[in-house]
Write a protein that holds these residues in place. Structure first.
Motif, short mmCIF file in Angstrom:
data_model
loop_
_atom_site.label_atom_id
_atom_site.label_comp_id
_atom_site.label_asym_id
_atom_site.label_seq_id
_atom_site.Cartn_x
_atom_site.Cartn_y
_atom_site.Cartn_z
N SER A 1 0.84 -1.21 0.00
CA SER A 1 0.00 0.00 0.00
C SER A 1 0.87 1.25 0.00
N LEU A 2 2.05 1.16 0.64
CA LEU A 2 3.01 2.29 0.60
C LEU A 2 3.59 2.45 -0.81
N THR A 3 3.81 1.32 -1.50
CA THR A 3 4.27 1.39 -2.89
C THR A 3 3.27 2.15 -3.74
N ALA A 4 1.99 1.81 -3.61
CA ALA A 4 0.95 2.49 -4.39
C ALA A 4 0.86 3.97 -4.02
N ILE B 1 -8.56 7.23 -10.71
CA ILE B 1 -9.60 6.78 -9.79
C ILE B 1 -8.99 6.70 -8.39
N PRO B 2 -9.82 6.72 -7.34
CA PRO B 2 -9.29 6.66 -5.97
C PRO B 2 -8.40 5.44 -5.74
N LEU B 3 -7.43 5.61 -4.87
CA LEU B 3 -6.47 4.56 -4.56
C LEU B 3 -7.16 3.27 -4.12
N VAL B 4 -8.18 3.39 -3.29
CA VAL B 4 -8.86 2.19 -2.78
C VAL B 4 -9.55 1.43 -3.91
N GLU B 5 -10.13 2.15 -4.88
CA GLU B 5 -10.82 1.47 -5.98
C GLU B 5 -9.83 0.78 -6.92
N ALA B 6 -8.69 1.44 -7.19
CA ALA B 6 -7.67 0.81 -8.02
C ALA B 6 -7.12 -0.44 -7.35
N SER B 7 -6.87 -0.36 -6.03
CA SER B 7 -6.37 -1.52 -5.29
C SER B 7 -7.40 -2.62 -5.23
N LEU B 8 -8.68 -2.24 -5.09
CA LEU B 8 -9.76 -3.21 -5.05
C LEU B 8 -9.85 -3.99 -6.36
N LEU B 9 -9.76 -3.27 -7.48
CA LEU B 9 -9.84 -3.93 -8.78
C LEU B 9 -8.63 -4.82 -9.02
N ARG B 10 -7.46 -4.38 -8.59
CA ARG B 10 -6.26 -5.21 -8.74
C ARG B 10 -6.37 -6.48 -7.90
N SER B 11 -7.05 -6.37 -6.74
CA SER B 11 -7.18 -7.52 -5.86
C SER B 11 -8.12 -8.58 -6.43
N CYS B 12 -8.75 -8.28 -7.57
CA CYS B 12 -9.63 -9.25 -8.23
C CYS B 12 -8.84 -10.32 -8.98
N ALA B 13 -7.51 -10.25 -8.95
CA ALA B 13 -6.69 -11.20 -9.70
C ALA B 13 -7.07 -12.66 -9.45
N PRO B 14 -7.35 -13.08 -8.18
CA PRO B 14 -7.73 -14.49 -7.98
C PRO B 14 -8.98 -14.90 -8.76
N LEU B 15 -9.88 -13.94 -9.02
CA LEU B 15 -11.07 -14.24 -9.81
C LEU B 15 -10.71 -14.56 -11.26
N VAL C 1 -6.45 -7.40 3.11
CA VAL C 1 -6.37 -6.28 4.04
C VAL C 1 -5.65 -5.09 3.40
N GLY C 2 -4.91 -5.34 2.32
CA GLY C 2 -4.25 -4.26 1.60
C GLY C 2 -5.23 -3.22 1.08
N VAL C 3 -6.45 -3.67 0.74
CA VAL C 3 -7.49 -2.74 0.29
C VAL C 3 -7.85 -1.77 1.42
N VAL C 4 -7.88 -2.28 2.64
CA VAL C 4 -8.17 -1.43 3.80
C VAL C 4 -7.08 -0.40 3.99
N PHE C 5 -5.82 -0.83 3.89
CA PHE C 5 -4.71 0.12 4.00
C PHE C 5 -4.80 1.20 2.92
N VAL D 1 -13.57 8.93 0.21
CA VAL D 1 -14.37 8.02 1.03
C VAL D 1 -15.15 7.11 0.09
N PRO D 2 -14.95 5.79 0.18
CA PRO D 2 -15.67 4.88 -0.72
C PRO D 2 -17.19 5.04 -0.60
N ASP D 3 -17.88 5.04 -1.75
CA ASP D 3 -19.34 5.13 -1.69
C ASP D 3 -19.92 3.75 -1.40
N ILE D 4 -21.23 3.68 -1.28
CA ILE D 4 -21.89 2.44 -0.91
C ILE D 4 -21.65 1.33 -1.94
N TYR D 5 -21.51 1.71 -3.22
CA TYR D 5 -21.27 0.70 -4.26
C TYR D 5 -19.88 0.09 -4.13
N ALA D 6 -18.88 0.93 -3.82
CA ALA D 6 -17.52 0.42 -3.64
C ALA D 6 -17.45 -0.49 -2.42
#
Length: 288
Positions: free
Chosen positions: A23-26, A93-107, A245-249, A261-266
């Motif tokens: 998360s510090l790298t991002a 896009i916000p950092l949390v949304e970019a990290s969230l989408l990247r975390s979809c890799a296992p899918l 937990v990286g998404v939380v960071f 601040v993430p909206d309800i959809y995020a």
């Protein structure tokens, strides 16, 4: 000698540390991109990491078959695409949304496995996949009024990461972790050059951006090291959901620094994607 519980605890700690460091790298990358192009950042982070790893390769070089080099290139290309598109998404896009989408890799891993090996996705895997992609839809909101193409760019980073995950696994039984990382960073450095040329960007780094590039390089290297340790101590069925937990960071940094601040959809997307990863890893553990 450590028992299984102690190893598991160490694996969880290493995974959380990895998620925090990445998360510090991002964070550093997002700041650096206000002054330099993404391709310039990818070039320098790859070159510096390759130079850090080069002394570790002394005496480790071995002759490899064409098949191994092919997997090396696929892994390196996947990692290159993963970081390149992730960094591009961070700009828009916000950092949390970019990290969230990247975390979809296992899918995306089952689809990469199908493309590489023509192994069909088991019927039992479709439920968590559908749940996960519902989460992706919540984040992207693919309607004419809400669709942001940079969300799709962020999702491409997950595809690249998934390719690197599958091919890293393929290489793990044949080459050392240091060799895999060195080849990846070396190939990433080479792939960055034509992109720099096409975009008309300069390799020269302004003095004020050097500390940020150094921060990206150091945290990326340490993050990769912790990632390897995590998988040494704990199985993927534990590491994969804990690393979320990286998404939380990332959400914390985005809130503190940019007021995002993430909206309800995020938030719904986070819950669906995490649930999907948790179900998938439990299925994998039960099969084991």
């Amino acid at each position: 000698m450590l028992d299984d519980n102690e190893l598991l605890k160490k694996g969880i700690i290493m995974t959380i540390a990895y998620a925090f460091v990445m998360s510090l790298t991002a964070l550093a990358a997002k700041q650096a991109q206000t002054m330099i192009a993404v391709s310039t950042l990818v070039f320098w982070q790859s070159l510096f990491c390759a130079l850090i790893l080069l002394p570790q390769m002394r005496g480790r070089w071995q002759k490899r078959s064409f098949a191994v080099w092919k997997i090396h290139f696929l892994r390196s290309f996947g990692g290159f695409i993963g970081f390149l598109f992730y960094y591009w998404a961070l700009n828009h896009i916000p950092l949390v949304e970019a990290s969230l989408l990247r975390s979809c890799a296992p899918l995306c891993v089952p689809f990469v496995v199908w493309m590489l090996h023509r192994i069909r996705i088991p019927k039992t895997r479709w439920l968590p996949l559908i749940i996960g992609f519902i989460g992706v839809a919540f984040v992207i909101q693919p309607t004419p009024d809400h669709l942001n193409p940079w969300h799709l760019v962020g999702f491409v980073s997950a595809l690249g990461l998934a390719l690197s995950m599958v091919t890293t696994r393929m290489l793990s039984q044949q080459v050392s972790g240091q060799e895999t990382l060195f080849v990846y960073f070396f190939v990433s450095t080479i792939l960055s050059l034509p992109l720099l040329w096409l975009q008309g960007e300069s390799l020269v780094l302004p003095v004020e951006v050097w500390p940020l590039v150094a921060a990206v390089t150091v945290t990326l290297y340490v993050g990769m090291y912790l990632y390897n340790l995590a998988y040494t101590y704990a199985p993927a069925s534990i590491v994969s959901p804990v690393s979320y937990v990286g998404v939380v960071f990332s959400g914390f940094w985005g809130w503190v620094i940019w007021g995002h601040v993430p909206d309800i959809y995020a938030i719904l997307g986070m819950l669906f994607i995490f649930s999907s990863i948790l179900i998938s890893t439990r299925m994998a553990r039960n099969r084991g």
